[in-house]
Design a protein around this motif. Structure first.
Motif, mmCIF file in Angstrom:
data_model
loop_
_atom_site.group_PDB
_atom_site.id
_atom_site.type_symbol
_atom_site.label_atom_id
_atom_site.label_comp_id
_atom_site.label_asym_id
_atom_site.label_seq_id
_atom_site.Cartn_x
_atom_site.Cartn_y
_atom_site.Cartn_z
ATOM 1 N N GLY A 171 0.816 -1.217 0.000
ATOM 2 C CA GLY A 171 0.000 0.000 0.000
ATOM 3 C C GLY A 171 0.841 1.254 0.000
ATOM 4 N N LYS A 172 0.163 2.393 0.256
ATOM 5 C CA LYS A 172 0.832 3.682 0.285
ATOM 6 C C LYS A 172 1.472 3.911 1.647
ATOM 7 N N THR A 173 2.520 4.733 1.648
ATOM 8 C CA THR A 173 3.250 5.042 2.873
ATOM 9 C C THR A 173 3.372 6.553 3.035
ATOM 10 N N TYR A 174 3.818 6.943 4.218
ATOM 11 C CA TYR A 174 4.044 8.357 4.476
ATOM 12 C C TYR A 174 5.435 8.799 4.043
ATOM 13 N N PHE A 175 6.377 7.857 3.897
ATOM 14 C CA PHE A 175 7.747 8.241 3.605
ATOM 15 C C PHE A 175 8.016 8.491 2.130
ATOM 16 N N SER A 176 7.120 8.034 1.224
ATOM 17 C CA SER A 176 7.323 8.277 -0.199
ATOM 18 C C SER A 176 6.027 7.996 -0.948
ATOM 19 N N ALA A 177 5.892 8.605 -2.139
ATOM 20 C CA ALA A 177 4.676 8.430 -2.930
ATOM 21 C C ALA A 177 4.643 7.067 -3.592
ATOM 22 N N GLY A 178 3.458 6.670 -4.025
ATOM 23 C CA GLY A 178 3.301 5.413 -4.745
ATOM 24 C C GLY A 178 3.029 4.236 -3.832
ATOM 25 N N ILE A 179 2.972 3.061 -4.441
ATOM 26 C CA ILE A 179 2.718 1.821 -3.707
ATOM 27 C C ILE A 179 4.050 1.168 -3.343
ATOM 28 N N TRP A 180 4.124 0.711 -2.095
ATOM 29 C CA TRP A 180 5.321 0.032 -1.608
ATOM 30 C C TRP A 180 4.942 -1.337 -1.038
ATOM 31 N N VAL A 181 5.871 -2.255 -1.124
ATOM 32 C CA VAL A 181 5.669 -3.598 -0.573
ATOM 33 C C VAL A 181 6.615 -3.780 0.600
ATOM 34 N N ASP A 186 13.749 -13.622 5.461
ATOM 35 C CA ASP A 186 14.063 -14.804 6.273
ATOM 36 C C ASP A 186 15.375 -14.612 7.027
ATOM 37 N N GLU A 187 16.233 -13.748 6.498
ATOM 38 C CA GLU A 187 17.525 -13.481 7.121
ATOM 39 C C GLU A 187 17.679 -11.970 7.276
ATOM 40 N N PRO A 188 18.594 -11.528 8.120
ATOM 41 C CA PRO A 188 18.720 -10.087 8.418
ATOM 42 C C PRO A 188 19.386 -9.285 7.303
ATOM 43 N N PHE A 189 18.688 -9.269 6.140
ATOM 44 C CA PHE A 189 19.167 -8.467 5.022
ATOM 45 C C PHE A 189 18.484 -7.105 4.967
ATOM 46 N N GLY A 190 17.544 -6.836 5.878
ATOM 47 C CA GLY A 190 16.710 -5.644 5.789
ATOM 48 C C GLY A 190 17.331 -4.392 6.378
ATOM 49 N N LYS A 191 16.477 -3.372 6.509
ATOM 50 C CA LYS A 191 16.923 -2.072 6.983
ATOM 51 C C LYS A 191 16.127 -1.563 8.185
ATOM 52 N N ASN A 192 15.056 -2.270 8.552
ATOM 53 C CA ASN A 192 14.222 -1.780 9.640
ATOM 54 C C ASN A 192 13.461 -2.927 10.288
ATOM 55 N N ASP A 193 12.512 -2.582 11.138
ATOM 56 C CA ASP A 193 11.676 -3.582 11.817
ATOM 57 C C ASP A 193 10.210 -3.456 11.399
ATOM 58 N N GLY A 194 9.991 -2.917 10.199
ATOM 59 C CA GLY A 194 8.631 -2.720 9.717
ATOM 60 C C GLY A 194 8.118 -1.314 9.926
ATOM 61 N N SER A 195 8.950 -0.443 10.489
ATOM 62 C CA SER A 195 8.550 0.951 10.689
ATOM 63 C C SER A 195 9.576 1.861 10.050
ATOM 64 N N VAL A 196 9.108 3.032 9.567
ATOM 65 C CA VAL A 196 9.979 4.020 8.948
ATOM 66 C C VAL A 196 9.586 5.394 9.472
ATOM 67 N N ARG A 197 10.563 6.121 9.988
ATOM 68 C CA ARG A 197 10.353 7.486 10.504
ATOM 69 C C ARG A 197 9.237 7.543 11.532
#
Length: 234
Positions: A171-181, A186-197
């Motif tokens: 869906g849409k987010t507050y941190f940038s326009a458009g649709i994001w997934v 499965d492994e710690p390749f990410g950048k966050n814990d499901g939250s941004v700003r």
């Protein structure tokens, strides 16, 4: 007492930092200050202040025969020099702009001139003179056929690296326009814990969450990869 002291010298037209020998007399000091302040030695009244931030009067250097050390002068004190006859020496008049005749224009006169910032902006269509155009219509968002809970694989720029996970948000987010997934890896390749700003979109462990554009996500049968450690364990 040290050989020299660091002091500030202030007058109606000057402000400077100087190094002065505390053994010289007040009379000799006045001769030096005349070159710094422009105030004749005979017209000078010198006050010793505690500091620039604390302008308490410590002493008046009234005896020309006394050395500066007599008054206990020390580092970062202030010598304030006053001119007893400013009318004759123009002291203070160099910084007094109250008597300067101002050049003023009316709004209409200013608008007619061609050598102004206003005229430059008009010639070059800058600022409020820029051509107006209708704001572009918000781009329509194409439907995204990605279901929350789907297994997926996210494209990677690293050869041989497969980033698999589970779709947790679409869906849409507050941190940038458009649709994001939002994907939980499965492994710690990410950048966050499901939250941004400070805004939470889903929950997972730190560094397991990531948000990517839909075109980077391949949905399908991507089971959790298990590491084969048999050859590495003894």
């Amino acid at each position: 007492m040290s050989k020299v002291v660091n002091i500030f010298v202030i007058s109606p037209d000057t402000h400077s930092e100087r190094r002065i020998d505390p053994h010289i007399s007040v009379e000799t000091l006045k001769g030096k200050l005349e070159l710094i302040t422009g105030i004749p030695a005979s017209n000078q009244v010198i006050s010793l202040l505690n500091s620039e931030s604390d302008p308490r009067l410590i002493a008046e250097l009234a005896d020309d025969s006394k050395p500066l050390g007599f008054y206990g002068i020390r580092d970062w004190q202030v010598l304030k020099v006053i001119d007893t006859n400013p009318a004759a020496t123009l002291t203070g008049q160099l910084t007094d702009v109250t008597q300067v005749e101002k050049f003023e224009l009316t709004t209409d006169e200013y608008a007619k001139r061609q050598d102004t910032v206003l005229a430059y902006k008009q010639r070059n269509n800058i600022g409020r003179f820029a051509p107006t155009c209708e704001a572009p219509a918000e781009q329509s968002t194409s439907p995204v056929d990605i279901a929350v809970g789907s297994r997926c694989e996210v494209e990677s720029f690293e050869a041989g690296l497969s980033k698999r996970g589970t779709v947790r948000f679409v869906g849409k987010t507050y941190f940038s326009a458009g649709i994001w997934v939002g994907v939980e890896y499965d492994e710690p390749f990410g950048k966050n814990d499901g939250s941004v700003r400070g805004e939470r979109y889903f929950s997972c462990r730190q560094n397991y969450g990531v948000f990517v554009k839909p075109e980077k996500v391949n949905v399908g049968d991507f089971p959790v990869e298990e590491l084969d450690l048999e050859d590495e364990e003894m």
